[in-house]
Write an enzyme that holds these catalytic residues in place. Structure first.
Site, PDB file in Angstrom:
ATOM      1  N   CYS A  95      32.286  14.300-132.571  1.00 28.10           N
ATOM      2  CA  CYS A  95      32.426  12.846-132.341  1.00 28.10           C
ATOM      3  C   CYS A  95      32.972  12.109-133.571  1.00 28.10           C
ATOM      4  O   CYS A  95      33.369  10.949-133.455  1.00 28.10           O
ATOM      5  CB  CYS A  95      31.096  12.246-131.910  1.00 28.10           C
ATOM      6  SG  CYS A  95      30.379  13.072-130.486  1.00 28.10           S
ATOM      7  N   HIS A 134      30.960   4.806-133.314  1.00 27.97           N
ATOM      8  CA  HIS A 134      31.044   5.805-132.242  1.00 27.97           C
ATOM      9  C   HIS A 134      30.154   5.360-131.079  1.00 27.97           C
ATOM     10  O   HIS A 134      29.034   4.906-131.278  1.00 27.97           O
ATOM     11  CB  HIS A 134      30.611   7.164-132.783  1.00 27.97           C
ATOM     12  CG  HIS A 134      30.411   8.182-131.712  1.00 27.97           C
ATOM     13  ND1 HIS A 134      31.368   8.436-130.755  1.00 27.97           N
ATOM     14  CD2 HIS A 134      29.358   9.003-131.433  1.00 27.97           C
ATOM     15  CE1 HIS A 134      30.915   9.364-129.940  1.00 27.97           C
ATOM     16  NE2 HIS A 134      29.703   9.728-130.328  1.00 27.97           N
ATOM     17  N   ASN A 151      29.647   8.431-123.524  1.00 28.61           N
ATOM     18  CA  ASN A 151      30.054   9.005-124.814  1.00 28.61           C
ATOM     19  C   ASN A 151      31.254   9.929-124.576  1.00 28.61           C
ATOM     20  O   ASN A 151      31.107  10.972-123.935  1.00 28.61           O
ATOM     21  CB  ASN A 151      28.864   9.780-125.384  1.00 28.61           C
ATOM     22  CG  ASN A 151      29.151  10.382-126.746  1.00 28.61           C
ATOM     23  OD1 ASN A 151      30.289  10.435-127.193  1.00 28.61           O
ATOM     24  ND2 ASN A 151      28.104  10.846-127.397  1.00 28.61           N
TER      25      ASN A 151
HETATM   26  N1  ACO Z   1      16.503  10.773-116.348  1.00 29.57           N
HETATM   27  C1  ACO Z   1      15.176  10.626-116.277  1.00 29.57           C
HETATM   28  N2  ACO Z   1      14.340  11.173-117.162  1.00 29.57           N
HETATM   29  C2  ACO Z   1      14.880  11.876-118.160  1.00 29.57           C
HETATM   30  C3  ACO Z   1      16.272  12.066-118.290  1.00 29.57           C
HETATM   31  C4  ACO Z   1      17.094  11.471-117.334  1.00 29.57           C
HETATM   32  N3  ACO Z   1      18.430  11.586-117.366  1.00 29.57           N
HETATM   33  N4  ACO Z   1      16.513  12.814-119.396  1.00 29.57           N
HETATM   34  C5  ACO Z   1      15.314  13.093-119.945  1.00 29.57           C
HETATM   35  N5  ACO Z   1      14.329  12.542-119.199  1.00 29.57           N
HETATM   36  C6  ACO Z   1      12.889  12.584-119.413  1.00 29.57           C
HETATM   37  C7  ACO Z   1      12.460  13.769-120.242  1.00 29.57           C
HETATM   38  O1  ACO Z   1      12.325  14.916-119.461  1.00 29.57           O
HETATM   39  C8  ACO Z   1      11.131  13.278-120.795  1.00 29.57           C
HETATM   40  O2  ACO Z   1      10.158  13.450-119.802  1.00 29.57           O
HETATM   41  P1  ACO Z   1       8.671  13.925-120.186  1.00 29.57           P
HETATM   42  O3  ACO Z   1       8.139  12.847-121.059  1.00 29.57           O
HETATM   43  O4  ACO Z   1       7.995  14.028-118.852  1.00 29.57           O
HETATM   44  O5  ACO Z   1       8.835  15.222-120.913  1.00 29.57           O
HETATM   45  C9  ACO Z   1      11.356  11.794-120.993  1.00 29.57           C
HETATM   46  O6  ACO Z   1      12.485  11.455-120.179  1.00 29.57           O
HETATM   47  C10 ACO Z   1      11.645  11.430-122.428  1.00 29.57           C
HETATM   48  O7  ACO Z   1      12.624  12.334-122.920  1.00 29.57           O
HETATM   49  P2  ACO Z   1      13.188  12.211-124.364  1.00 29.57           P
HETATM   50  O8  ACO Z   1      14.243  13.227-124.597  1.00 29.57           O
HETATM   51  O9  ACO Z   1      12.028  12.153-125.337  1.00 29.57           O
HETATM   52  O10 ACO Z   1      13.849  10.765-124.249  1.00 29.57           O
HETATM   53  P3  ACO Z   1      14.300   9.825-125.380  1.00 29.57           P
HETATM   54  O11 ACO Z   1      13.550   8.571-125.287  1.00 29.57           O
HETATM   55  O12 ACO Z   1      14.398  10.517-126.702  1.00 29.57           O
HETATM   56  O13 ACO Z   1      15.785   9.511-124.896  1.00 29.57           O
HETATM   57  C11 ACO Z   1      18.034  10.112-125.450  1.00 29.57           C
HETATM   58  C12 ACO Z   1      16.728  10.571-124.801  1.00 29.57           C
HETATM   59  C13 ACO Z   1      18.563   8.915-124.682  1.00 29.57           C
HETATM   60  C14 ACO Z   1      19.029  11.239-125.397  1.00 29.57           C
HETATM   61  C15 ACO Z   1      17.696   9.719-126.898  1.00 29.57           C
HETATM   62  O14 ACO Z   1      17.050  10.756-127.577  1.00 29.57           O
HETATM   63  C16 ACO Z   1      18.886   9.340-127.666  1.00 29.57           C
HETATM   64  O15 ACO Z   1      19.429   8.279-127.488  1.00 29.57           O
HETATM   65  N6  ACO Z   1      19.339  10.204-128.610  1.00 29.57           N
HETATM   66  C17 ACO Z   1      20.537   9.981-129.345  1.00 29.57           C
HETATM   67  C18 ACO Z   1      21.394  11.073-129.016  1.00 29.57           C
HETATM   68  C19 ACO Z   1      22.652  10.654-128.332  1.00 29.57           C
HETATM   69  O16 ACO Z   1      22.957   9.525-128.025  1.00 29.57           O
HETATM   70  N7  ACO Z   1      23.401  11.687-128.132  1.00 29.57           N
HETATM   71  C20 ACO Z   1      24.696  11.564-127.636  1.00 29.57           C
HETATM   72  C21 ACO Z   1      25.537  12.598-128.244  1.00 29.57           C
HETATM   73  S1  ACO Z   1      25.356  12.666-129.939  1.00 29.57           S
HETATM   74  C22 ACO Z   1      26.584  11.871-130.639  1.00 29.57           C
HETATM   75  O17 ACO Z   1      27.525  11.506-130.032  1.00 29.57           O
HETATM   76  C23 ACO Z   1      26.449  11.606-132.083  1.00 29.57           C
END
Ligand code: ACO
Length: 325
Positions: free
Chosen positions: A119, A252, A282
């Site tokens: 990215c 980004h 993304n």
């Molecule tokens: N729909 C519904 N529930 C979901 C989904 C979904 N699509 N995906 C995960 N969950 C659930 C999980 O299973 C988990 O359930 P549980 O508590 O029963 O185990 C719950 O939601 C929480 O999951 P987490 O992974 O802890 O969710 P989090 O609040 O961390 O959000 C996210 C996840 C949005 C990916 C977050 O970590 C984030 O924003 N990370 C940044 C990474 C990013 O944006 N990456 C993109 C690529 S990286 C880059 O470009 C630099």
């Protein structure tokens, strides 16, 4: 007289098919996976993404974006003597996507290569092209970010498949007497290679390793917020400017919460931050040039504006380029 580089034109390309969160939720439900527009929008700000048809490749999207950038700059394609494509989803192992784009544009003879910084790839490519123009190695460069990330997603992993989309963005960079690109900073820390990766390879006619993207979302979130903050400050300081001198911030487009946190920490009001993650999701290396092109074409970014573009991604890599339009 000092030699500089300037952005003379921008362009972009998005696949026709738009998949909204509601559509994606319905499709995923058919496979027994639960998600919702509310979950996706609250956690990420994403509302929809563009998904390429099976026959559309990264080089096709890149070529379309490149044509727009060439037209916007008012130069002829033959003038391009450097072509850099940032992509993690190339058409082939080799030749490079850049060589395929060069052929599609009907030009030959200049340098053409791909940059792999996930990215951060577009800012890596832009900084490289600027350096090559300033040292006289090139005088007219196309820098393109192009991705078909939908191909490396595990559509049975709801934690990642909802986050990404396909697209391409391009800039045409020309030699100029005045800048242009005011400063660039690039960084990487390979110790974090495992928090975001597609750890597969083509080997002996098959795939070894894992062919889909995997991510430790929370680790990525923390590292993204801190590196986007530090590299913005470093880059602005290198240009001898203050953060308050920046007209537009283009981080980004991974996640609205990361974008908002970055703007807040840097003291850039949200009205001065370009946001496209809601429409494009993304698109990895394509996200910054897609956002830039959109804001140039809708008239928000004007000639003379100072635009800070900053990328962060797998590797772990991060970097920023400050450009005066
Ligand atoms: N729909 C519904 N529930 C979901 C989904 C979904 N699509 N995906 C995960 N969950 C659930 C999980 O299973 C988990 O359930 P549980 O508590 O029963 O185990 C719950 O939601 C929480 O999951 P987490 O992974 O802890 O969710 P989090 O609040 O961390 O959000 C996210 C996840 C949005 C990916 C977050 O970590 C984030 O924003 N990370 C940044 C990474 C990013 O944006 N990456 C993109 C690529 S990286 C880059 O470009 C630099």
């Amino acid at each position: 007289m000092n030699r500089h580089s300037r952005i003379a034109g921008t362009g972009s390309a998005l696949p026709e098919r738009i998949v909204t969160n509601e559509q994606l939720s319905r499709e995923m439900a058919e496979r027994g996976l639960e998600t919702s527009d509310q979950w996706i929008a609250e956690r990420t700000g994403i509302r929809q993404r563009h998904i390429a048809a099976p026959e559309v490749s990264a080089s096709m999207l890149a070529t379309q974006a490149a044509r727009e950038a060439i037209a916007a700059a008012g130069v002829s394609a033959e003038a391009v003597d450097l072509l850099i494509v940032a992509t993690s989803t190339p058409d082939y192992v080799f030749p490079s996507t850049a060589c395929l784009v060069q052929k599609a544009l009907g030009i030959a003879g200049g340098a053409a290569f791909d940059v792999q910084a996930v990215c951060s790839g577009f800012v890596y490519g832009l900084a490289t092209a600027d350096a090559m123009i300033r040292t006289g190695m090139a005088s007219c460069a196309l820098v393109i970010g192009a991705e078909v990330f939908s191909r490396i997603l595990d559509w049975n992993d709801r934690g990642t498949c909802v986050l990404f989309g396909d697209g391409a963005g391009a800039v045409l960079l020309t030699a100029a007497d005045r800048p242009g690109i005011l400063a660039s900073k690039l960084h990487a820390d390979g110790r974090y290679e495992n928090i975001l990766r597609t750890a597969g390879n083509v080997c002996g006619g098959g795939i070894t390793g894992h062919p889909f993207l995997t991510m430790d979302g929370q680790a990525v979130f923390k590292l993204a917020v801190s590196t986007l903050d530090s590299v913005a400050r470093e880059t602005v300081a290198q240009a001898g400017l203050e953060l308050s001198d920046i007209d537009w911030l283009i981080p980004h487009q991974a996640n609205l919460r990361i974008i908002q946190a970055t703007g807040r920490r840097l003291g850039v009001p949200i009205e001065r931050v370009i946001v496209t993650v809601d429409q494009h999701a993304n698109t990895s290396a394509a996200s910054i040039p897609l956002a830039l092109d959109q804001a140039v074409r809708d008239g928000r970014i004007k000639p003379g504006d100072k635009v800070l573009m900053e990328g962060v991604g797998g590797g772990f890599t991060w970097g920023a380029v400050l450009a005066q339009m």
